[in-house]
Design a protein around this motif. Structure first.
Motif, PDB file in Angstrom:
ATOM      1  N   UNK A 145       3.039  -0.554   4.861  1.00 55.97           N
ATOM      2  CA  UNK A 145       3.122  -1.635   5.842  1.00 55.97           C
ATOM      3  C   UNK A 145       4.540  -1.908   6.333  1.00 55.97           C
ATOM      4  N   UNK A 146       5.525  -1.683   5.497  1.00 54.44           N
ATOM      5  CA  UNK A 146       6.902  -2.018   5.882  1.00 54.44           C
ATOM      6  C   UNK A 146       7.806  -0.807   6.022  1.00 54.44           C
ATOM      7  N   UNK A 147       7.416   0.330   5.436  1.00 50.71           N
ATOM      8  CA  UNK A 147       8.272   1.507   5.441  1.00 50.71           C
ATOM      9  C   UNK A 147       9.361   1.454   4.391  1.00 50.71           C
ATOM     10  N   UNK A 148       9.394   0.407   3.579  1.00 52.79           N
ATOM     11  CA  UNK A 148      10.446   0.256   2.569  1.00 52.79           C
ATOM     12  C   UNK A 148      10.158   1.133   1.352  1.00 52.79           C
ATOM     13  N   UNK A 149      11.240   1.600   0.722  1.00 50.23           N
ATOM     14  CA  UNK A 149      11.125   2.348  -0.526  1.00 50.23           C
ATOM     15  C   UNK A 149      10.670   1.395  -1.628  1.00 50.23           C
ATOM     16  N   UNK A 150       9.589   1.756  -2.315  1.00 51.07           N
ATOM     17  CA  UNK A 150       9.080   0.926  -3.405  1.00 51.07           C
ATOM     18  C   UNK A 150       9.886   1.176  -4.675  1.00 51.07           C
ATOM     19  N   UNK A 184      -4.503   2.114  -7.067  1.00 49.29           N
ATOM     20  CA  UNK A 184      -4.068   3.398  -7.605  1.00 49.29           C
ATOM     21  C   UNK A 184      -4.065   4.465  -6.514  1.00 49.29           C
ATOM     22  N   UNK A 185      -3.070   5.327  -6.583  1.00 48.01           N
ATOM     23  CA  UNK A 185      -3.000   6.488  -5.701  1.00 48.01           C
ATOM     24  C   UNK A 185      -2.682   7.700  -6.556  1.00 48.01           C
ATOM     25  N   UNK A 186      -3.449   8.760  -6.376  1.00 46.40           N
ATOM     26  CA  UNK A 186      -3.206   9.991  -7.123  1.00 46.40           C
ATOM     27  C   UNK A 186      -2.566  11.028  -6.209  1.00 46.40           C
ATOM     28  N   UNK A 187      -1.677  11.818  -6.790  1.00 47.58           N
ATOM     29  CA  UNK A 187      -0.965  12.840  -6.021  1.00 47.58           C
ATOM     30  C   UNK A 187      -0.830  14.082  -6.889  1.00 47.58           C
ATOM     31  N   UNK A 188      -1.029  15.247  -6.280  1.00 38.70           N
ATOM     32  CA  UNK A 188      -0.960  16.512  -7.007  1.00 38.70           C
ATOM     33  C   UNK A 188       0.246  17.315  -6.544  1.00 38.70           C
ATOM     34  N   UNK A 191       0.864  -1.175   0.000  1.00 36.10           N
ATOM     35  CA  UNK A 191       0.000   0.000   0.000  1.00 36.10           C
ATOM     36  C   UNK A 191       0.902   1.228   0.000  1.00 36.10           C
ATOM     37  N   UNK A 192       0.574   2.202  -0.807  1.00 40.93           N
ATOM     38  CA  UNK A 192       1.368   3.429  -0.848  1.00 40.93           C
ATOM     39  C   UNK A 192       1.105   4.232   0.420  1.00 40.93           C
ATOM     40  N   UNK A 193       2.173   4.621   1.105  1.00 42.41           N
ATOM     41  CA  UNK A 193       2.064   5.507   2.262  1.00 42.41           C
ATOM     42  C   UNK A 193       1.879   6.928   1.735  1.00 42.41           C
ATOM     43  N   UNK A 194       0.634   7.388   1.715  1.00 41.32           N
ATOM     44  CA  UNK A 194       0.320   8.680   1.102  1.00 41.32           C
ATOM     45  C   UNK A 194       0.876   9.865   1.885  1.00 41.32           C
ATOM     46  N   UNK A 195       1.278   9.626   3.131  1.00 41.20           N
ATOM     47  CA  UNK A 195       1.882  10.704   3.923  1.00 41.20           C
ATOM     48  C   UNK A 195       3.382  10.821   3.670  1.00 41.20           C
ATOM     49  N   UNK A 196       3.912   9.928   2.836  1.00 40.85           N
ATOM     50  CA  UNK A 196       5.360   9.894   2.636  1.00 40.85           C
ATOM     51  C   UNK A 196       5.694   9.793   1.147  1.00 40.85           C
ATOM     52  N   UNK A 197       5.120  10.641   0.346  1.00 40.75           N
ATOM     53  CA  UNK A 197       5.465  10.753  -1.069  1.00 40.75           C
ATOM     54  C   UNK A 197       6.464  11.892  -1.195  1.00 40.75           C
ATOM     55  N   UNK A 198       7.684  11.569  -1.581  1.00 44.13           N
ATOM     56  CA  UNK A 198       8.783  12.533  -1.544  1.00 44.13           C
ATOM     57  C   UNK A 198       9.256  12.889  -2.951  1.00 44.13           C
ATOM     58  N   UNK A 239      11.677  13.105  -9.949  1.00 44.35           N
ATOM     59  CA  UNK A 239      11.725  11.672  -9.658  1.00 44.35           C
ATOM     60  C   UNK A 239      11.087  11.425  -8.299  1.00 44.35           C
ATOM     61  N   UNK A 240       9.880  10.906  -8.302  1.00 48.37           N
ATOM     62  CA  UNK A 240       9.214  10.680  -7.003  1.00 48.37           C
ATOM     63  C   UNK A 240       9.795   9.483  -6.268  1.00 48.37           C
TER      64      UNK A 240
END
Length: 669
Positions: free
Chosen positions: A245-250, A287-291, A214-221, A238-239
């Motif tokens: 769930x794991x905190x790992x970089x996808x 899907x997760x959308x980000x602006x 699951x994408x951590x939507x609070x941590x899109x950098x 480059x996002x």
């Protein structure tokens, strides 16, 4: 008699997972509850903070309690209470005679971060003549599976915090047959033949279970606001996204792909545009959308304020941030009660601040007498447009009686409130309500120089307040206040015989038991002719303990002719008995004259801090006529410097202590 028996047989609260607001590591709570029959329970089936609960094949039957309403008896009637992003999944269960089957928020802070998630599947709800079998997702006016609280007007999307899917097999039963199943089988304490719980097999090892994606939507950098000049080439980014769930970089193209839509950006025209990103997980196609905000400006035009982040005042002081095109120029700001002002007035009457960043921070502007703040930026001899912010002021609550003071102590919505004493308060013959860990003060109490006197509180922990979290107490004299923390016997209602003791908890002080989480400010306080008496750990004159991850300020404090008697506990202090690791503490302008601290254990007593686990700032201290009595360590400032791995630097400045030895009647030290 029947009503009395129902009241006595009932249980007020059942399951509480995560026992305090904002507790550390509560995200890791995972609980499975199944085949439970609860009779006449008022609340917490269960109460949850942060973690995950799976509840199935269970019955809560509180129908008898509803009959008590005919005698006007107040009965709490709640079942699922997920809060602080906690998630409860209830499947194939029955809720009977409960007025509020779901409540997802109980904090004074109305933010959605303090709200929980829920999902109900194939479960029965029965209340008086109402019957419903179904799911929380059902689109029906009669659907009872909805939250009763209204702090937000939508439900949070459901998902667990620790696993994407339940990591075990289980069998669901027909909810309509559950009550009969329980009646046909023995319920309660008993012995299972040939069963040894130490030999349980098949336990789940979290390290071997797929946690999920699951994408951590609070941590899109990597996609912060970008500022560009007109006609510049469109920048690419480059996002970086992380697994919730794991905190790992996808990994892109292995675990996700993404699409970028830049069609809304016009590089030839100044403006604030949106770039849309769509992330698609390859494991489950979620899907997760980000602006991303893309700001285009013309350097030949004014340096405008294009965005802001301004919160609510605290103690009438306003802080915030303004976003501008360029890191240059001067910010002018002016307070007024007019919603409209002209630029020239702000430039002529306003205060100034130089701009050194495209995000301009301002702090602690006193807005007590004003409703609006107006901003103008001057850069390269050009004036920006006027930017106006309406101040969302604190709610002022005037306190004139002990009863009104007591109402403040039990107010679960103290956040955003400014309480003011309007006169001295005499608590002779007035008994305050008992408090617990749910009573968290998050507002401002301004004593305006008045006195609280002749107050006696017996409790099982805490002080006048129980816990301060993002709160401030100031400008008060406490005279003849006694905080008495001790166990009390429990008697059997029928025989009258003593059957046990109501225990106490650690942390007690005149003002509060603890500062826990966020900040706590104690300012311009006098405590005299007062006493804290406790049979548990961390007793002090002002605050029992500053817990970890807290920022505490003690400023302009006087303690006169007062006493801490910790007769069956450890760690004692004049200001506070302890400052825990991962916290900060400022102790300044403190005057102590006539303080006695007694402790029967072999731990530590400090005139300022009993046990300092972090580096602290201590300055402008006068200590006179202090008596310490302990079997352990004692000190004029700290009982023990017990610093650990964080914030190790302690600063002492301008300290005066009278360390005259204590002598007995024969003159022996």
């Amino acid at each position: 008699r029947e009503d009395i028996e129902i009241v006595a047989a009932g249980q007020k609260k059942a399951f509480n997972f995560g026992n305090t607001e904002g507790g550390p590591n509560f995200e890791s709570i995972t609980v499975t509850m199944h085949h439970i029959y609860a009779k006449n329970l008022q609340d917490r089936f269960p109460r949850l903070r942060r973690g995950d609960v799976h509840l199935y094949n269970s019955v809560l039957d509180s129908e008898d309690l509803q009959r008590l309403r005919h005698i006007n008896m107040k009965v709490i009637s709640q079942a699922l209470v997920p809060t602080e992003q906690g998630a409860i999944l209830m499947e194939n269960s029955r809720i009977i005679g409960v007025r509020e089957p779901i409540k997802t928020h109980q904090a004074s802070n109305l933010d959605s971060d303090f709200t929980g998630r829920f999902k109900v599947v194939n479960s029965e709800y029965i209340f008086n003549d109402q019957f419903y079998l179904g799911n929380s997702s059902d689109v029906s006016f009669e659907n009872p599976w909805k939250r009763s609280n209204q702090n937000i007007n939508y439900d949070l999307d459901f998902h667990f915090r620790t696993f994407e899917n339940i990591p075990y097999d289980y069998t669901l039963q027909d909810p309509g047959k559950l009550t009969k199943i329980f009646k046909d089988n023995l319920i309660g304490a008993g012995t299972i033949p040939n069963f040894n719980w130490l030999e349980i097999k098949g336990q789940i090892d979290p390290k071997t279970v797929e946690r999920g994606y699951k994408v951590d939507e609070s941590r899109i950098e990597g996609l912060g606001t970008h500022i560009a000049k007109v006609n510049e080439k469109l920048e690419s980014f480059t996002p970086e996204i992380y697994n919730y769930y794991t905190g790992d970089l996808l990994r892109v193209d292995r675990e996700y792909i993404y699409y970028v839509d830049t069609s809304k950006v016009d590089l030839s025209k100044p403006g604030i545009y949106d770039i849309e990103y769509t992330f698609v997980l390859l494991h489950n196609e979620a899907e997760v959308k980000y602006t991303q905000k893309y700001v285009v400006y013309d350097p030949e035009l004014e340096n405008e304020i294009y965005d802001s982040n301004i919160g609510k005042p605290f103690d009438n002081l306003l802080s915030g941030e303004l976003d501008v095109f360029e890191a240059e120029g001067t910010l002018y700001y002016m307070l007024s009660n007019n919603s409209v002002e002209d630029v020239d007035t702000v430039l002529a009457q306003g205060l100034t601040q130089e701009i050194t960043s495209t995000t301009v921070e301002f702090k602690d502007i006193d807005v007590e007498l004003f409703d609006y703040i107006h901003f103008v930026v001057v850069s390269n001899e050009r004036n920006s447009s006027l930017f106006t912010h309406k101040v969302d002021k604190e709610t002022v609550v005037e306190i004139t009686t002990p009863a009104e003071f007591n109402a403040m102590l039990i107010d679960f919505r103290s956040n955003g409130k400014y309480y003011k004493l309007m006169n001295d308060l005499d608590f002779t013959d007035y008994e305050l309500y008992y408090l617990n860990s749910d009573n968290i003060f998050q507002g401002v109490l301004d004593g305006q120089g008045y006195t609280i006197k002749n107050l006696y509180r017996h409790g099982y922990g805490g002080g006048i307040f129980h816990t301060i979290q993002n709160g401030k107490i100031k400008n008060i004299t406490f005279d003849n206040v006694e905080i008495d923390i001790h166990k009390t016997p429990i008697f059997d209602d029928e025989t009258g015989l003593e059957v046990g003791m109501q225990g106490t908890s650690a942390r007690s002080g005149v003002i509060a038991g603890q500062i826990k989480g966020g900040f706590g400010i104690i300012e311009n306080i006098t405590i005299k002719n007062s006493k804290v008496k406790t049979d548990n750990n961390y007793g002090a004159m002002v605050i029992g303990k500053v817990e970890g991850y807290s920022d505490a300020v003690f400023s302009n404090i006087s303690i006169i002719n007062s006493e801490v008697d910790q007769y069956d506990g450890e760690y004692s202090g004049g200001i506070t008995a302890g400052v825990a690791n991962f916290s900060t503490g400022l102790f300044e302008d403190i005057y102590i004259n006539g303080l006695k601290i007694y402790e029967n254990k072999d731990k530590m007593i400090g005139t300022i801090v009993g046990r300092a686990e972090v580096g602290l700032t201590v300055r402008n201290i006068v200590v006179l006529n202090v008596t310490h009595n302990t079997l352990g360590a004692m000190g004029g400032i700290f009982g023990k410097d017990d610093r650990k791995g964080q914030n190790l630097e302690t600063s002492f400045e301008n300290i005066f202590t009278d360390l005259s030895p204590l002598k007995d009647e024969e003159g022996n030290i």
